[in-house]
Design an enzyme around this catalytic site. Structure first.
Site: not given
Length: 281
Positions: A15-16, A21, A135
């Site tokens: 999913i991403g 990773g 971030d």
């Protein structure tokens, strides 16, 4: 992939993908509850610094998220010689970036105030625990199944405290604070600046400091010449602009803290402060 992880979770679709990773959907074998797992194959890390970075991310994420309802919760961490897996709360909805870009128009002040209040709640708890995210941007603002905001991705986070400053050019060009770009020591208020950029984008659909390259963006950030173009900000309230000035303040000593943002009248009124009420405050 870790055998222990496979025993306790059924791994599903990707999913991403992040810097270090890949993220998969997974299901607990014991409860049937859905989670996300970020899996990092250590052999693919370039050097020892990368390895220390991902290991630190898992530890900081656990520390910052525990008991913090506005941060993505870490469920389990599995590590062996080959893999590091971080099982996290699943946030299936579109992130804030997708919500903004998918609309084709800015958020209303009421919508933006709800998002900003929840984001600053997450940031305030992180700061109370001595963690700076470093971030904050719409891509790292997720939403759970019931629409609650969740701050994600602590890969750039750092611990601070005991008078120890932070250093290093970390973050994403549009959102990074001027003291970071300047190469100076800085503190946790860099997160407030970044959140201020997010608020500006929610209300206008564009970043406050724009450039075609990272160098041009950094030059604009260093000047910190905050403007509110009439064509775009014509309907934005003075209270919202006041908060933006206090968050996007180049002078760190005068820049709001996360707690001060939460106490600002525009936030406490849910973005619905009218001119007469502003005068009263």
């Amino acid at each position: 992939m870790s055998e222990e992880l496979r025993r306790e979770y059924e791994i599903g679709a990707q999913i991403g993908r992040g810097r270090f990773g890949t993220v998969y959907r997974c299901v607990s074998a014991e409860t049937g509850e859905e989670f996300a797992v970020k899996s990092i194959e250590k052999a693919l890390l370039a050097d020892i610094i990368d390895r220390e970075c991902v290991e630190r991310e898992a530890k900081i994420a656990q520390h910052a998220a525990a008991g913090n309802p506005r941060a993505v919760q870490v469920q389990d961490v599995y590590e062996d010689e080959e893999w590091l897996h971080v099982v996290m709360e699943l946030c299936p909805g579109p992130d804030l970036f997708d919500r903004i870009s998918g609309r084709g128009e800015p958020l209303s002040e009421a919508e933006a105030a709800v998002v900003m209040a929840q984001l600053m709640e997450a940031v305030a708890v992180c700061h109370q625990r001595g963690v700076a995210h470093r971030d904050i941007k719409p891509d790292n603002v997720l939403f759970d199944r019931v629409g609650g905001l969740k701050l994600a991705d602590f890969g750039s986070a750092e611990c601070f405290g005991d008078g120890r400053p932070m250093r290093g050019l970390v973050g994403t060009p549009y959102y990074v604070a001027p003291e970071v770009v300047a190469g100076r020591d800085y503190d946790e208020k860099v997160d407030v600046w970044s959140a201020g950029v997010v608020l500006y984008i929610m209300l206008s659909g564009m970043p406050p400091f724009y450039g075609d390259t990272a160098v041009e963006i950094f030059e604009k950030v260093l000047r910190a010449n905050l403007r509110f173009p009439t064509r775009i900000f014509r309907t934005v309230s003075p209270a919202a602009k006041d908060l933006l000035r206090r968050m996007l303040c180049k002078d760190v000593s005068r820049r709001f803290s996360a707690e001060q943002v939460l106490g600002h009248p525009w936030i406490t009124s849910g973005g619905g402060l009218r001119p007469a009420e502003e005068e009263a405050n």
